[in-house]
Write a protein that holds these residues in place. Structure first.
Motif, PDB file in Angstrom:
ATOM      1  N   MET A 199      -3.019   4.063  -3.877  1.00 52.67           N
ATOM      2  CA  MET A 199      -1.798   4.090  -4.667  1.00 52.67           C
ATOM      3  C   MET A 199      -1.575   5.494  -5.256  1.00 52.67           C
ATOM      4  O   MET A 199      -2.541   6.126  -5.715  1.00 52.67           O
ATOM      5  CB  MET A 199      -1.874   3.065  -5.801  1.00 52.67           C
ATOM      6  N   PRO A 200      -0.338   5.990  -5.263  1.00 51.12           N
ATOM      7  CA  PRO A 200      -0.080   7.348  -5.743  1.00 51.12           C
ATOM      8  C   PRO A 200      -0.302   7.492  -7.249  1.00 51.12           C
ATOM      9  O   PRO A 200      -0.120   6.547  -8.025  1.00 51.12           O
ATOM     10  CB  PRO A 200       1.395   7.571  -5.374  1.00 51.12           C
ATOM     11  N   LEU A 201      -0.680   8.704  -7.657  1.00 56.46           N
ATOM     12  CA  LEU A 201      -0.953   9.002  -9.061  1.00 56.46           C
ATOM     13  C   LEU A 201       0.216   8.649  -9.986  1.00 56.46           C
ATOM     14  O   LEU A 201      -0.018   8.119 -11.085  1.00 56.46           O
ATOM     15  CB  LEU A 201      -1.318  10.482  -9.212  1.00 56.46           C
ATOM     16  N   PRO A 202       1.474   8.924  -9.625  1.00 57.55           N
ATOM     17  CA  PRO A 202       2.572   8.582 -10.542  1.00 57.55           C
ATOM     18  C   PRO A 202       2.583   7.114 -10.985  1.00 57.55           C
ATOM     19  O   PRO A 202       3.004   6.809 -12.102  1.00 57.55           O
ATOM     20  CB  PRO A 202       3.827   8.925  -9.727  1.00 57.55           C
ATOM     21  N   LEU A 203       2.093   6.225 -10.133  1.00 54.75           N
ATOM     22  CA  LEU A 203       2.039   4.819 -10.524  1.00 54.75           C
ATOM     23  C   LEU A 203       1.130   4.615 -11.733  1.00 54.75           C
ATOM     24  O   LEU A 203       1.431   3.836 -12.637  1.00 54.75           O
ATOM     25  CB  LEU A 203       1.532   3.974  -9.355  1.00 54.75           C
ATOM     26  N   TYR A 204       0.014   5.324 -11.747  1.00 57.37           N
ATOM     27  CA  TYR A 204      -0.938   5.178 -12.860  1.00 57.37           C
ATOM     28  C   TYR A 204      -0.388   5.806 -14.136  1.00 57.37           C
ATOM     29  O   TYR A 204      -0.715   5.361 -15.244  1.00 57.37           O
ATOM     30  CB  TYR A 204      -2.285   5.782 -12.462  1.00 57.37           C
ATOM     31  N   LEU A 205       0.434   6.829 -13.993  1.00 57.57           N
ATOM     32  CA  LEU A 205       1.085   7.415 -15.171  1.00 57.57           C
ATOM     33  C   LEU A 205       2.106   6.442 -15.745  1.00 57.57           C
ATOM     34  O   LEU A 205       2.240   6.319 -16.974  1.00 57.57           O
ATOM     35  CB  LEU A 205       1.748   8.738 -14.792  1.00 57.57           C
ATOM     36  N   LEU A 206       2.814   5.738 -14.887  1.00 53.10           N
ATOM     37  CA  LEU A 206       3.721   4.699 -15.359  1.00 53.10           C
ATOM     38  C   LEU A 206       2.928   3.576 -16.052  1.00 53.10           C
ATOM     39  O   LEU A 206       3.376   3.018 -17.050  1.00 53.10           O
ATOM     40  CB  LEU A 206       4.528   4.130 -14.192  1.00 53.10           C
ATOM     41  N   ALA A 207       1.750   3.269 -15.515  1.00 49.59           N
ATOM     42  CA  ALA A 207       0.903   2.240 -16.127  1.00 49.59           C
ATOM     43  C   ALA A 207       0.432   2.669 -17.510  1.00 49.59           C
ATOM     44  O   ALA A 207       0.278   1.833 -18.419  1.00 49.59           O
ATOM     45  CB  ALA A 207      -0.293   1.940 -15.228  1.00 49.59           C
ATOM     46  N   GLY A 260      14.293  -0.874 -20.788  1.00 47.05           N
ATOM     47  CA  GLY A 260      14.852   0.111 -19.865  1.00 47.05           C
ATOM     48  C   GLY A 260      13.770   0.786 -19.050  1.00 47.05           C
ATOM     49  O   GLY A 260      13.919   0.983 -17.831  1.00 47.05           O
ATOM     50  N   PHE A 261      12.667   1.143 -19.713  1.00 47.23           N
ATOM     51  CA  PHE A 261      11.559   1.783 -18.995  1.00 47.23           C
ATOM     52  C   PHE A 261      11.018   0.868 -17.905  1.00 47.23           C
ATOM     53  O   PHE A 261      10.843   1.287 -16.754  1.00 47.23           O
ATOM     54  CB  PHE A 261      10.439   2.148 -19.966  1.00 47.23           C
ATOM     55  N   LEU A 262      10.739  -0.392 -18.256  1.00 42.89           N
ATOM     56  CA  LEU A 262      10.169  -1.302 -17.266  1.00 42.89           C
ATOM     57  C   LEU A 262      11.132  -1.555 -16.116  1.00 42.89           C
ATOM     58  O   LEU A 262      10.719  -1.618 -14.949  1.00 42.89           O
ATOM     59  CB  LEU A 262       9.791  -2.629 -17.927  1.00 42.89           C
ATOM     60  N   THR A 321      11.296   2.189  -9.574  1.00 41.95           N
ATOM     61  CA  THR A 321      10.688   3.451  -9.144  1.00 41.95           C
ATOM     62  C   THR A 321       9.364   3.204  -8.433  1.00 41.95           C
ATOM     63  O   THR A 321       9.068   3.816  -7.403  1.00 41.95           O
ATOM     64  CB  THR A 321      10.461   4.371 -10.356  1.00 41.95           C
ATOM     65  N   ALA A 322       8.556   2.303  -8.981  1.00 41.04           N
ATOM     66  CA  ALA A 322       7.264   1.992  -8.377  1.00 41.04           C
ATOM     67  C   ALA A 322       7.434   1.522  -6.936  1.00 41.04           C
ATOM     68  O   ALA A 322       6.652   1.883  -6.048  1.00 41.04           O
ATOM     69  CB  ALA A 322       6.541   0.932  -9.199  1.00 41.04           C
ATOM     70  N   ARG A 345       1.477  -4.588  -4.559  1.00 44.29           N
ATOM     71  CA  ARG A 345       0.368  -3.768  -5.049  1.00 44.29           C
ATOM     72  C   ARG A 345       0.855  -2.758  -6.080  1.00 44.29           C
ATOM     73  O   ARG A 345       0.181  -2.499  -7.084  1.00 44.29           O
ATOM     74  CB  ARG A 345      -0.315  -3.048  -3.886  1.00 44.29           C
ATOM     75  N   ALA A 346       2.045  -2.186  -5.843  1.00 44.83           N
ATOM     76  CA  ALA A 346       2.601  -1.243  -6.813  1.00 44.83           C
ATOM     77  C   ALA A 346       2.864  -1.941  -8.140  1.00 44.83           C
ATOM     78  O   ALA A 346       2.574  -1.407  -9.221  1.00 44.83           O
ATOM     79  CB  ALA A 346       3.881  -0.629  -6.265  1.00 44.83           C
TER      80      ALA A 346
END
Length: 392
Positions: free
Chosen positions: A1-9, A107-109, A115-116, A127-128
């Motif tokens: 999974m790409p790093l940006p996903l973990y930043l969103l998490a 709004g973020f979610l 985006t995810a 998975r995302a």
């Protein structure tokens, strides 16, 4: 999974901590601001209402903006609301900050879910979603108990400051790592808002949204009222309340993680196994709650089953709303939060009955039963078409 996903998490972790932390802070807030605990409890209602209304509203407002700038704006507004909440001596102002924070969270979610889905291959949405929701489950495991401890040591305002501080690395991560491309093809190349809203007439989409809301309602019906069961029925000390909540959170994290690997290609087995087990599990917890070992074991198992089934159904919302690229996340967010708001309301009606503190557990079982009764006769509807595999 790409790093940006973990930043969103990470941002989801901060926001999840804020959403759940009030359970341990209401007495201190009420005392400090000179209101009753019942009045202080409206802070939770205000947040839930803001989440439900905010998901489609904020997604609609942000649909023509790049995903990165929208996400960054929501995180900064969320942080600012907590700074104001941390310093205000006024309960009405604090109430207003909860509404603003909820709108930003919704709004973020909504944008983050969409985006995810764009950050991974089309068949990896489940998975995302699991990675993103892991931030929320980790908030239950670490954020909420940590917030309660911080509030006990330094006061409830310190917890608000801590949530605001958590938003800063998340904001930096969004700014530096999230692609600047729009969430969709742009106003000219993507579907019009009216066309995206028209997806809500799809029976399959409405059905999976309803099922997701019912399962989430069952989850929060019991989660909200676990403390009296721990200290009353099980006769454990108050220190066991955060332990129990952490166990539920660990189970939820495990459930989301496992389901994330199954929900894209094999959602059917997750629903077919998880639904009946939850139908048995919630009443079993009501019957065995007086036994501490059984209570703690079942809390973990039910946390895993609830979030595995719930996240799988919410992933199906994203699939069924594929024709609404900017609004799909808001539909998923709305379904989650309708359940989160309705579940405790349903559970509260049982507290004055003969079931007492165990009433919410029976209510959870009833909500799961309703979900299964809705799903079974309409199985053909929700499995028809290429994108519908919900109960196959």
């Amino acid at each position: 999974m790409p790093l940006p996903l973990y930043l969103l998490a990470l941002a989801a972790f901060a926001m999840g901590t804020s959403e759940f932390m009030l359970a341990g802070l209401l007495p201190d807030i009420a005392s400090d601001l000179g209101v009753t605990i019942g009045t202080a409890g409206t802070l939770t209602t205000a947040f839930a209402t803001g989440m439900i209304v905010g998901a489609p509203l904020m997604a609609g407002l942000a649909r023509n903006r790049p995903g990165r700038s929208s996400l960054l704006g929501f995180v900064l507004v969320f942080a600012a609301a907590h700074v104001v909440g941390a310093v205000t001596p006024s309960f009405p102002v604090l109430l207003a900050t909860r509404v603003v924070a909820a709108l930003a969270n919704a709004g973020f979610l909504a944008v983050a879910l969409t985006t995810a889905a764009t950050l991974v291959a089309p068949d990896k949405k489940g998975r995302a979603l699991a990675v993103l929701l892991s931030g929320t489950t980790l908030a239950v495991i670490a954020g909420v108990p940590g917030g309660s401890l911080l509030g006990a040591l330094l006061g409830w305002r310190a917890t608000f400051w801590a949530v605001a501080a958590l938003c800063l690395p998340a904001a930096i991560g969004v700014l530096t790592r999230i692609p600047a491309l729009p969430v969709h093809q742009g106003a000219a190349g993507g579907p019009a808002l009216r066309a995206e809203l028209a997806r809500l007439t799809s029976p399959r989409l409405l059905l999976v949204m309803l099922l997701g809301a019912l399962v989430n309602a069952a989850t929060f019906a019991s989660f909200t009222f676990l403390a009296p069961v721990v200290t009353g029925t099980a006769e454990l000390g108050e220190l066991w309340v955060p332990v129990t909540l952490v166990l539920f959170g660990v189970g939820a994290y495990a459930g989301v993680t496992v389901a994330g690997r199954l929900s894209d290609r094999h959602p059917g087995p997750v629903v077919a196994v998880g639904g009946p087990l939850l139908l048995i599990g919630w009443p079993a917890l009501a019957v065995l709650a007086h036994r501490p070992v059984a209570l703690l074991t079942l809390v973990f198992v039910l946390g895993a089953l609830s979030f595995a089934l719930g996240s799988t159904l919410i992933a199906r919302v994203l699939y069924e709303a594929a024709g609404a690229p900017t609004m799909a996340g808001s539909y998923a967010t709305a379904a989650l939060n309708v359940g989160a708001a309705a579940g405790p309301l349903v559970a509260a009606t049982t507290l004055g009955t003969a079931a007492g503190d165990l009433g919410p557990l029976w209510a959870s079982g009833l909500l799961v039963l309703v979900a299964l009764l809705v799903a079974v006769p309409l199985r053909g509807v929700i499995t028809a078409g290429r994108s519908s595999e919900v109960l196959q």
